[in-house]
Design a protein around this motif. Structure first.
Motif, PDB file in Angstrom:
ATOM      1  N   ILE A 181      26.224  48.081  33.438  1.00  9.51           N
ATOM      2  CA  ILE A 181      27.625  47.388  33.382  1.00  9.51           C
ATOM      3  C   ILE A 181      28.175  45.844  35.032  1.00  9.51           C
ATOM      4  O   ILE A 181      26.940  46.456  36.163  1.00  9.51           O
ATOM      5  CB  ILE A 181      28.577  48.476  34.212  1.00  9.51           C
ATOM      6  CG1 ILE A 181      30.276  48.216  33.801  1.00  9.51           C
ATOM      7  CG2 ILE A 181      28.070  49.485  34.845  1.00  9.51           C
ATOM      8  CD1 ILE A 181      31.223  48.610  34.100  1.00  9.51           C
ATOM      9  N   PHE A 182      28.653  45.556  35.219  1.00 13.62           N
ATOM     10  CA  PHE A 182      28.356  44.359  36.186  1.00 13.62           C
ATOM     11  C   PHE A 182      29.278  44.429  37.145  1.00 13.62           C
ATOM     12  O   PHE A 182      30.617  44.985  36.640  1.00 13.62           O
ATOM     13  CB  PHE A 182      29.137  42.602  35.246  1.00 13.62           C
ATOM     14  CG  PHE A 182      29.222  42.082  36.193  1.00 13.62           C
ATOM     15  CD1 PHE A 182      29.657  41.793  37.133  1.00 13.62           C
ATOM     16  CD2 PHE A 182      28.418  40.914  35.022  1.00 13.62           C
ATOM     17  CE1 PHE A 182      29.635  40.823  38.460  1.00 13.62           C
ATOM     18  CE2 PHE A 182      28.328  39.421  36.597  1.00 13.62           C
ATOM     19  CZ  PHE A 182      28.990  39.661  37.677  1.00 13.62           C
ATOM     20  N   ILE A 183      29.031  45.486  38.120  1.00 22.79           N
ATOM     21  CA  ILE A 183      29.768  45.944  39.089  1.00 22.79           C
ATOM     22  C   ILE A 183      30.908  44.697  40.199  1.00 22.79           C
ATOM     23  O   ILE A 183      29.597  43.950  40.451  1.00 22.79           O
ATOM     24  CB  ILE A 183      29.540  46.791  40.141  1.00 22.79           C
ATOM     25  CG1 ILE A 183      28.782  47.602  39.398  1.00 22.79           C
ATOM     26  CG2 ILE A 183      30.151  47.310  41.512  1.00 22.79           C
ATOM     27  CD1 ILE A 183      29.900  49.026  38.374  1.00 22.79           C
ATOM     28  N   SER A 184      31.929  44.608  40.381  1.00 20.35           N
ATOM     29  CA  SER A 184      32.246  42.689  40.822  1.00 20.35           C
ATOM     30  C   SER A 184      32.539  44.131  42.256  1.00 20.35           C
ATOM     31  O   SER A 184      32.814  45.072  42.577  1.00 20.35           O
ATOM     32  CB  SER A 184      33.398  42.771  39.846  1.00 20.35           C
ATOM     33  OG  SER A 184      32.900  41.970  39.399  1.00 20.35           O
ATOM     34  N   PRO A 185      33.090  43.162  43.592  1.00 22.02           N
ATOM     35  CA  PRO A 185      33.775  43.788  44.249  1.00 22.02           C
ATOM     36  C   PRO A 185      34.748  44.419  44.704  1.00 22.02           C
ATOM     37  O   PRO A 185      35.135  45.133  45.814  1.00 22.02           O
ATOM     38  CB  PRO A 185      33.423  42.570  45.464  1.00 22.02           C
ATOM     39  CG  PRO A 185      33.603  41.293  44.412  1.00 22.02           C
ATOM     40  CD  PRO A 185      32.321  41.351  43.478  1.00 22.02           C
ATOM     41  N   SER A 186      35.650  43.782  43.676  1.00 20.90           N
ATOM     42  CA  SER A 186      37.362  44.492  43.215  1.00 20.90           C
ATOM     43  C   SER A 186      37.532  44.288  42.179  1.00 20.90           C
ATOM     44  O   SER A 186      37.112  43.328  41.469  1.00 20.90           O
ATOM     45  CB  SER A 186      38.391  42.972  44.865  1.00 20.90           C
ATOM     46  OG  SER A 186      37.764  41.522  43.476  1.00 20.90           O
ATOM     47  N   VAL A 187      38.213  44.358  42.361  1.00 19.82           N
ATOM     48  CA  VAL A 187      39.337  44.486  40.071  1.00 19.82           C
ATOM     49  C   VAL A 187      39.955  43.179  39.936  1.00 19.82           C
ATOM     50  O   VAL A 187      39.323  42.697  38.899  1.00 19.82           O
ATOM     51  CB  VAL A 187      40.748  45.159  40.041  1.00 19.82           C
ATOM     52  CG1 VAL A 187      42.100  45.266  38.855  1.00 19.82           C
ATOM     53  CG2 VAL A 187      40.296  47.022  40.942  1.00 19.82           C
ATOM     54  N   SER A 188      40.443  42.605  40.906  1.00 25.36           N
ATOM     55  CA  SER A 188      40.611  40.598  41.258  1.00 25.36           C
ATOM     56  C   SER A 188      39.135  40.531  40.203  1.00 25.36           C
ATOM     57  O   SER A 188      39.331  39.394  39.198  1.00 25.36           O
ATOM     58  CB  SER A 188      41.177  40.246  42.042  1.00 25.36           C
ATOM     59  OG  SER A 188      42.074  40.909  42.552  1.00 25.36           O
ATOM     60  N   ALA A 189      38.253  40.192  41.044  1.00 29.90           N
ATOM     61  CA  ALA A 189      36.822  39.902  40.698  1.00 29.90           C
ATOM     62  C   ALA A 189      36.179  40.513  39.358  1.00 29.90           C
ATOM     63  O   ALA A 189      35.970  39.254  38.586  1.00 29.90           O
ATOM     64  CB  ALA A 189      35.880  39.805  41.495  1.00 29.90           C
ATOM     65  N   ALA A 190      36.327  41.471  38.707  1.00 32.17           N
ATOM     66  CA  ALA A 190      36.451  42.049  37.834  1.00 32.17           C
ATOM     67  C   ALA A 190      37.226  41.843  36.910  1.00 32.17           C
ATOM     68  O   ALA A 190      36.591  40.814  35.917  1.00 32.17           O
ATOM     69  CB  ALA A 190      36.012  43.400  37.554  1.00 32.17           C
ATOM     70  N   ILE A 191      38.252  40.902  36.971  1.00 29.55           N
ATOM     71  CA  ILE A 191      39.389  40.302  35.877  1.00 29.55           C
ATOM     72  C   ILE A 191      38.481  38.785  35.625  1.00 29.55           C
ATOM     73  O   ILE A 191      38.687  38.276  34.494  1.00 29.55           O
ATOM     74  CB  ILE A 191      40.592  40.647  36.248  1.00 29.55           C
ATOM     75  CG1 ILE A 191      41.821  41.699  36.241  1.00 29.55           C
ATOM     76  CG2 ILE A 191      41.924  39.765  35.174  1.00 29.55           C
ATOM     77  CD1 ILE A 191      42.615  41.935  37.240  1.00 29.55           C
ATOM     78  N   GLN A 192      37.986  38.553  36.574  1.00 31.04           N
ATOM     79  CA  GLN A 192      37.716  36.841  36.662  1.00 31.04           C
ATOM     80  C   GLN A 192      36.519  37.130  35.445  1.00 31.04           C
ATOM     81  O   GLN A 192      36.194  36.367  34.651  1.00 31.04           O
ATOM     82  CB  GLN A 192      37.399  35.802  37.910  1.00 31.04           C
ATOM     83  CG  GLN A 192      38.372  36.342  38.594  1.00 31.04           C
ATOM     84  CD  GLN A 192      39.159  34.529  37.708  1.00 31.04           C
ATOM     85  OE1 GLN A 192      38.790  34.725  37.177  1.00 31.04           O
ATOM     86  NE2 GLN A 192      40.786  35.502  38.131  1.00 31.04           N
TER      87      GLN A 192
END
Length: 349
Positions: free
Chosen positions: A215-226
């Protein structure tokens, strides 16, 4: 048992409290609010200041309160986290807080409680609020639950093929195609999935399978949305519904899924500040937040009131029953620290 003077006094006070609670429960919410309003105005308290997260997000609530009580001046200040604690620390050393109330997340309320800034209050409009939404020592009351769910890139996933449950997400076909916000930090995502584990919606084995799925882990929800919007991943695990609406309005090719097992949720709470100058006016706003009027506004805002029998959120499809799995302060204190350490061990980034 001999009834001593002290016991007699305690008994009398208990009877008075019971009588007051019984009287409040017999009154309509409007009658309760009218009584609180009269008490505040009679005491010369005609203003309320609230420290909170976002004046723009809460504008419908604030506008409705001002329309209901036009002689009460309502002032809001956007202030959260360390800045809020620093301000209250400074104010407590120089005459007391300059606000009456705080509207905040439960983790932040815990911090304020630890700093001695809060006092208990039971709004007479919320005597039937479930215990899960009552803060430590009664120092806050959660008034809303956010709604979070799965989302997918509509350019890369057909609606018929989209996952409809958390169980679907660990199907091997999604390996290398998932994204989420940080599970390694004190984030809304790591808190939300801790609550899901608590409610046995997911299991430790599910968490391990998720980690194994690359899974691609992003630093924030906003970053994951991108990440999902750009097509780097096809499916996201946890998006607040209001984030989804905002992203969709900006043209993001995403669609929201209400998982079969229910939605992730963060509850926001309101509390009284110790030593507030206009405490009675603060009681009025605090109690109004649990009135039928406020419950209806919250539903229109796309979130869910915590009050039993409140209208369903406008974001929930009509006729759909949706289970909520909100994080609460006991979970944050008793379960979350250990679970966060587990997340940090399992997820490499």
């Amino acid at each position: 048992m001999k009834l001593t003077r002290r016991n007699a006094l305690i008994s009398a006070m208990a009877s008075l409290c019971a009588l007051t609670a019984s009287y409040a429960s017999a009154q309509t919410p409007d009658a309760i609010l009218d009584g609180l309003h009269k008490a505040a105005v009679s005491a010369g308290q005609k203003s309320v200041t609230i420290y909170q997260q976002s004046s723009s997000s809460n504008k419908p609530l604030f506008d409705a309160f001002k329309a209901r009580f036009p002689d009460i001046t309502l002032t809001t200040v956007d202030l959260i986290g360390p800045a809020l604690i620093a301000r209250l620390d400074a104010e407590s050393m120089s005459g007391g807080p300059q606000a009456e109330l705080v509207m905040n997340s439960q983790p932040d309320q815990l911090g304020l409680s630890n700093g001695g800034h809060l006092i208990p209050y039971t709004p007479p409009t919320a005597t039937n609020l479930p215990e899960a939404f009552i803060g430590r020592d009664g120092e806050w009351r959660a008034y809303l639950m956010t709604i979070g769910g799965i989302y997918y890139n509509t350019n890369r996933v057909k609606a018929a093929d989209a996952p409809t449950s958390y169980a679907d997400l660990v199907d091997p076909k999604w390996k290398g195609r998932l994204a989420t916000g940080s599970l390694r930090t004190a984030s809304g995502t790591s808190q939300a999935f801790t609550a899901m584990l608590r409610d046995k919606v997911i299991t430790p084995e599910w968490i391990q399978a998720l980690a194994d799925s690359k899974i691609f882990i992003s630093p924030s929800v906003s970053a994951a949305i991108q990440v999902v919007t750009s097509g780097q991943a096809d499916v996201g695990l946890d998006i607040p519904y209001y984030y989804f609406l905002a992203s969709k309005a900006q043209g993001a090719p995403i669609e929201f899924v209400f998982p079969k097992e229910g939605v992730t949720s963060i509850s926001l709470a309101i509390s009284k500040l110790k030593g507030a100058k206009n405490a009675l006016a603060g009681d009025l706003y605090f109690s109004w937040m649990f009135s039928p009027q406020a419950q209806s506004i919250l539903a229109e805002m796309g979130v869910q009131s915590t009050m039993p029998g409140s209208p369903p959120s406008s974001s929930i499809p009509k006729g759909r029953e949706v289970a909520f799995h909100p994080i609460d302060w006991k979970t944050l204190v008793e379960i979350y620290p250990k679970q966060l350490a587990t997340f940090q061990a399992i997820f490499p980034n």
